[in-house]
Design a protein around this motif. Sequence first.
Motif, PDB file in Angstrom:
ATOM      1  N   ASP A  20      57.554  52.773  48.861  1.00  0.00           N
ATOM      2  CA  ASP A  20      56.858  54.012  49.239  1.00  0.00           C
ATOM      3  C   ASP A  20      57.905  55.046  49.620  1.00  0.00           C
ATOM      4  N   ALA A  21      58.752  55.417  48.648  1.00  0.00           N
ATOM      5  CA  ALA A  21      59.963  56.190  48.921  1.00  0.00           C
ATOM      6  C   ALA A  21      59.715  57.426  49.778  1.00  0.00           C
ATOM      7  N   ASP A  22      58.707  58.222  49.429  1.00  0.00           N
ATOM      8  CA  ASP A  22      58.505  59.478  50.155  1.00  0.00           C
ATOM      9  C   ASP A  22      57.385  59.418  51.186  1.00  0.00           C
ATOM     10  N   ARG A  51      57.255  48.077  54.612  1.00  0.00           N
ATOM     11  CA  ARG A  51      57.123  49.313  53.834  1.00  0.00           C
ATOM     12  C   ARG A  51      58.508  49.899  53.632  1.00  0.00           C
ATOM     13  N   VAL A  52      58.865  50.132  52.373  1.00  0.00           N
ATOM     14  CA  VAL A  52      60.184  50.654  52.020  1.00  0.00           C
ATOM     15  C   VAL A  52      60.060  52.166  51.879  1.00  0.00           C
ATOM     16  N   VAL A  53      60.531  52.899  52.868  1.00  0.00           N
ATOM     17  CA  VAL A  53      60.328  54.345  52.909  1.00  0.00           C
ATOM     18  C   VAL A  53      61.635  55.036  53.289  1.00  0.00           C
ATOM     19  N   ARG A  54      61.844  56.233  52.758  1.00  0.00           N
ATOM     20  CA  ARG A  54      63.021  57.004  53.158  1.00  0.00           C
ATOM     21  C   ARG A  54      62.853  57.455  54.605  1.00  0.00           C
ATOM     22  N   VAL A  58      59.854  59.497  57.812  1.00  0.00           N
ATOM     23  CA  VAL A  58      59.410  58.890  59.070  1.00  0.00           C
ATOM     24  C   VAL A  58      59.968  59.647  60.266  1.00  0.00           C
ATOM     25  N   ASP A  59      61.294  59.855  60.250  1.00  0.00           N
ATOM     26  CA  ASP A  59      61.981  60.513  61.358  1.00  0.00           C
ATOM     27  C   ASP A  59      63.280  61.097  60.816  1.00  0.00           C
ATOM     28  N   VAL A 105      70.357  50.569  57.750  1.00  0.00           N
ATOM     29  CA  VAL A 105      68.909  50.639  57.571  1.00  0.00           C
ATOM     30  C   VAL A 105      68.302  51.082  58.900  1.00  0.00           C
ATOM     31  N   GLY A 106      67.414  52.048  58.843  1.00  0.00           N
ATOM     32  CA  GLY A 106      66.727  52.480  60.043  1.00  0.00           C
ATOM     33  C   GLY A 106      65.596  51.518  60.402  1.00  0.00           C
ATOM     34  N   THR A 107      65.448  51.223  61.683  1.00  0.00           N
ATOM     35  CA  THR A 107      64.358  50.386  62.187  1.00  0.00           C
ATOM     36  C   THR A 107      63.871  50.969  63.504  1.00  0.00           C
ATOM     37  N   ARG A 108      62.782  50.435  64.022  1.00  0.00           N
ATOM     38  CA  ARG A 108      62.295  50.890  65.328  1.00  0.00           C
ATOM     39  C   ARG A 108      63.203  50.416  66.461  1.00  0.00           C
ATOM     40  N   ASP A 109      64.137  49.545  66.142  1.00  0.00           N
ATOM     41  CA  ASP A 109      65.135  49.105  67.120  1.00  0.00           C
ATOM     42  C   ASP A 109      66.482  49.769  66.834  1.00  0.00           C
ATOM     43  N   GLY A 110      66.463  50.895  66.141  1.00  0.00           N
ATOM     44  CA  GLY A 110      67.697  51.622  65.856  1.00  0.00           C
ATOM     45  C   GLY A 110      68.302  51.234  64.514  1.00  0.00           C
ATOM     46  N   LEU A 111      69.489  51.770  64.241  1.00  0.00           N
ATOM     47  CA  LEU A 111      70.182  51.505  62.984  1.00  0.00           C
ATOM     48  C   LEU A 111      70.734  50.086  62.958  1.00  0.00           C
ATOM     49  N   LYS A 112      70.599  49.424  61.801  1.00  0.00           N
ATOM     50  CA  LYS A 112      71.168  48.093  61.596  1.00  0.00           C
ATOM     51  C   LYS A 112      72.054  48.143  60.349  1.00  0.00           C
ATOM     52  N   GLN A 113      73.298  47.740  60.508  1.00  0.00           N
ATOM     53  CA  GLN A 113      74.218  47.692  59.374  1.00  0.00           C
ATOM     54  C   GLN A 113      74.034  46.365  58.654  1.00  0.00           C
ATOM     55  N   VAL A 114      73.855  46.424  57.330  1.00  0.00           N
ATOM     56  CA  VAL A 114      73.663  45.214  56.544  1.00  0.00           C
ATOM     57  C   VAL A 114      74.749  45.105  55.493  1.00  0.00           C
ATOM     58  N   SER A 115      75.029  43.875  55.092  1.00  0.00           N
ATOM     59  CA  SER A 115      76.040  43.594  54.073  1.00  0.00           C
ATOM     60  C   SER A 115      75.504  42.503  53.160  1.00  0.00           C
TER      61      SER A 115
END
Length: 270
Positions: A20-22, A51-54, A58-59, A105-115
């Motif tokens: 759900d990009a936009d 939900r996969v959204v830009r 959202v914010d 990646v943005g989450t409700r718990d803040g930014l999470k760096q993924v690799s």
Amino acid sequence: MSYPFLKGHGTENDFVLLPDADGSVHGDLSPERVRALCDRRAGIGGDGVLRVVRSAAVDASVEAEWFMDYRNADGSVAEMCGNGIRVFARYLVDAGLVSSKDFPVGTRDGLKQVSVDGELVTVDMGTPVIGRDTWVRVGRGTPQAALQVTTGNPHAVTWVDDVAQAGPLREPPDVDGELYPDGVNVEFVVRRGARHLAMRVHERGSGETRSCGTGACAAMVATAAVDGVPLGTAYRIDVPGGELSVTWTEDDRLLLTGPAVLVAEGSTDL
């Protein structure tokens, strides 16, 4: 209206993904729709919906292109999902929606760096918070000691001699309601050896699941703290759905590593 979906899992903690990009398709993701999607008999089936959204949809203040809008199987909103964000990252890489295999990646718990490295995905889960001693009780059993830990989501970690002691976990264990007014994930943990744990988990809003990423982090943190294990140590965590690795780094952050797999895609009108 029919719309696309994917199905994926991380150590058999499974999710329905909604591209759900936009934010125009699933912006009204109601609890009823989430429950219908996650229904294992009448829907697609899953422990939750991603939900996969830009982030801009959202914010606009979130400093990441993509935002993981996560819902538990009962439709409730959760702050974070350690297995879910790995599946989320797998989708972004496989779909060509990111230019690198290392990204936030943005989450409700803040930014999470993924690799993303082959079949494994590592997530920087941030700094854990160890709370106070508490208790949990299964059914009409005797309350047993537990430790409050926050790793994006709230957890109560208790230690048992055998994970079977938790019983069938059809209902949420009793906990201190004042300490956990919004519900809690409960981990039942067995020490299997040096830096090696096994656990079962009852997740708020989803029931017993085959794995819980934030729960594995909480189990590791609680055990390391109680046992006096120094920072910089990695633990193996066995869950019913596979194996996870958690490292509590010397700079007080948690790195969660495990597989993430996409298993199906299609369209649905649920």
